[in-house]
Design a protein around this motif. Sequence first.
Motif, PDB file in Angstrom:
ATOM      1  N   SER A 160      36.139  49.558  31.563  1.00  0.00           N
ATOM      2  CA  SER A 160      36.333  49.706  30.462  1.00  0.00           C
ATOM      3  C   SER A 160      36.731  51.526  29.976  1.00  0.00           C
ATOM      4  O   SER A 160      37.654  52.290  30.270  1.00  0.00           O
ATOM      5  CB  SER A 160      35.744  49.662  28.969  1.00  0.00           C
ATOM      6  OG  SER A 160      35.890  48.463  28.828  1.00  0.00           O
ATOM      7  N   LEU A 161      35.532  52.405  31.262  1.00  0.00           N
ATOM      8  CA  LEU A 161      35.675  53.568  30.954  1.00  0.00           C
ATOM      9  C   LEU A 161      36.340  54.012  32.373  1.00  0.00           C
ATOM     10  O   LEU A 161      36.670  55.397  32.362  1.00  0.00           O
ATOM     11  CB  LEU A 161      33.896  53.559  32.090  1.00  0.00           C
ATOM     12  CG  LEU A 161      33.551  55.110  31.912  1.00  0.00           C
ATOM     13  CD1 LEU A 161      32.960  56.046  31.024  1.00  0.00           C
ATOM     14  CD2 LEU A 161      32.223  54.842  33.012  1.00  0.00           C
ATOM     15  N   LEU A 162      36.238  53.375  33.130  1.00  0.00           N
ATOM     16  CA  LEU A 162      37.390  53.619  34.824  1.00  0.00           C
ATOM     17  C   LEU A 162      38.941  53.831  34.726  1.00  0.00           C
ATOM     18  O   LEU A 162      39.552  53.719  34.863  1.00  0.00           O
ATOM     19  CB  LEU A 162      36.565  54.029  35.763  1.00  0.00           C
ATOM     20  CG  LEU A 162      35.466  54.240  35.820  1.00  0.00           C
ATOM     21  CD1 LEU A 162      34.201  54.058  37.361  1.00  0.00           C
ATOM     22  CD2 LEU A 162      35.589  55.423  35.928  1.00  0.00           C
ATOM     23  N   GLY A 163      39.167  52.154  34.040  1.00  0.00           N
ATOM     24  CA  GLY A 163      40.531  51.610  34.260  1.00  0.00           C
ATOM     25  C   GLY A 163      41.081  51.226  33.229  1.00  0.00           C
ATOM     26  O   GLY A 163      41.463  52.746  32.474  1.00  0.00           O
ATOM     27  N   PRO A 164      41.255  50.256  31.807  1.00  0.00           N
ATOM     28  CA  PRO A 164      41.300  49.433  33.228  1.00  0.00           C
ATOM     29  C   PRO A 164      42.014  48.782  34.018  1.00  0.00           C
ATOM     30  O   PRO A 164      43.447  49.152  34.344  1.00  0.00           O
ATOM     31  CB  PRO A 164      41.856  48.475  32.040  1.00  0.00           C
ATOM     32  CG  PRO A 164      42.388  49.062  30.515  1.00  0.00           C
ATOM     33  CD  PRO A 164      42.266  50.396  30.708  1.00  0.00           C
ATOM     34  N   LYS A 165      41.759  47.856  34.615  1.00  0.00           N
ATOM     35  CA  LYS A 165      42.079  47.480  36.081  1.00  0.00           C
ATOM     36  C   LYS A 165      43.605  46.898  36.181  1.00  0.00           C
ATOM     37  O   LYS A 165      44.147  46.516  35.238  1.00  0.00           O
ATOM     38  CB  LYS A 165      41.269  46.770  37.449  1.00  0.00           C
ATOM     39  CG  LYS A 165      41.813  46.346  38.202  1.00  0.00           C
ATOM     40  CD  LYS A 165      40.840  44.863  38.585  1.00  0.00           C
ATOM     41  CE  LYS A 165      41.448  44.689  40.755  1.00  0.00           C
ATOM     42  NZ  LYS A 165      40.827  43.720  41.287  1.00  0.00           N
ATOM     43  N   GLY A 166      45.002  47.972  36.765  1.00  0.00           N
ATOM     44  CA  GLY A 166      46.544  47.117  36.816  1.00  0.00           C
ATOM     45  C   GLY A 166      46.781  48.504  36.186  1.00  0.00           C
ATOM     46  O   GLY A 166      48.077  47.921  36.122  1.00  0.00           O
TER      47      GLY A 166
END
Lengths: 278, 278
Positions: free
Chosen positions: A64-70
């Motif tokens: 949540s902090l750095l993504g969301p992935k993709g």
Amino acid sequence: MQKHKVDQVGSLSVCSILNNPPAIDACRRYIETDLNRCFTDASLSVPLTDSSPCELRRAHELNSLLGPKGSEQAVDLLCDLHNTTSNMGICFIVDSLDWVSFHIAKYVQRKMPSSPVRLIHINVSPSEAYSVDSIAKHGFAIEVGPQPHGVLRADIYNMMKEAVDHSLEWLNKFNAGTTFEGEDVEAFVFEKSVDYPRDPETSDLMAAVHPKLQDNDFKLLQHGDPIFSLFTGETVNYEGEDLYPFFINECAYYEKRIAFHLARKKTITLPPISMKKD
Amino acid sequence: MQKHKVDQVGSLSVCSILNNPPAIDACRRYIETDLNRCFTDASLSVPLTDSSPCELRRAHELNSLLGPKGSEQAVDLLCDLHNTTSNMGICFIVDSLDWVSFHIAKYVQRKMPSSPVRLIHINVSPSEAYSVDSIAKHGFAIEVGPQPHGVLRADIYNMMKEAVDHSLEWLNKFNAGTTFEGEDVEAFVFEKSVDYPRDPETSDLMAAVHPKLQDNDFKLLQHGDPIFSLFTGETVNYEGEDLYPFFINECAYYEKRIAFHLARKKTITLPPISMKKD
């Protein structure tokens, strides 16, 4: 959600995060499950329950902090800093064919000619990539060793610091519009893992890594070379094609049933790269 | 009380005991308090309560099993096997002026000419001696390193095994009536400990061991030599008389506020020794 301090390094906004504070406090790799295996698409989409391991919760939080992935909101680049008990020198570990990461690795290699800087390519798809750096648009791990768990070695610390400083330097040049020319880079492409000989019933170790293999990460392992010393005194020799061992006798890999990994050395041709102009 | 298997090695009855099984399971030095500081007369005579640390209980148990310390019933000899992250090679650590232990160390030194075998003399009185071997009539620790915690290194394992085998050999010769002649032995006599530079308010580390000191256990440290790299980049140099450092950057000693110990090199003259005839 934890708030994190963001530092400005030239054109870059840099935020440093401790991935697993409870494990750091306990001086262990993890508390319940290996955090750095929790970032596959599957793990990040599993619903959290009361019995979810604390590391899976943390993976969702970091996503949540750095993504969301993709996603388009994901941070541009994530660099995961690691130590190993293996004699790995400095390694850039890149999961997928990420040209930004490959160019950075090549740049750092050139900037640190007296240090052993190597590029490891795991070659998994982004959805299967399991490490924290896979949630960013670009990412890699820097692995440095040998360093025992719970010990701070100045030589290893200084190598890591220098590698990070040069990586930030590359990114600042990239942001400033520098074109990095296409060139060849030598990569160790992950092939397979080899486990310790174990008692078939109890799974207990029956051998240690052979002294002739110990500390010889990235030296070609040839058919017939000794790989294990059995506790009976006998030697187990390597059978198979000539490949390059790495992560030899890494502390955290006993439980993963990995005595060492094997890689194929490959030359990868990097395309020229520069900032996309909007 | 746990029962332990006793092996016969020539004339010797040898019993191997894991001192702290819960700590071994957790891959830590100890769970609640350092077991190997629990064997002073004071610790062994303190009454156990519900809140006594598990290691203090274990110390009392080992004292009943192998001691009691200072009594006629205590086992003849206790050899405590240890690993360290420091580059110590093989060390015989002897607390008091125990000629049997000193002779064994000298014997092993002679039998392993290509290995670094050293004798450390702590020089404390039996009642203040804090390690498990102090509960036997004679005793010493064999310390081997460098080895990271949670890692099995064949070279270190083999060194330890060879040192133990030669120690048993000496004891068998001794039991068979051999007289070991008087001779000189070089010992490193413990002098004092040096802590890391720390923040006076938080006690956090402000430095790492300097790369020029790291791994240089038993090499003479001279006035003006670098000992710490401050995180600010500056170097701290050694001030004091020339002494020999050991246990440099040992993992378990951060919390004890020990960056390294210092010793004075001394020649000790051993008396001839043979079995007392009844």
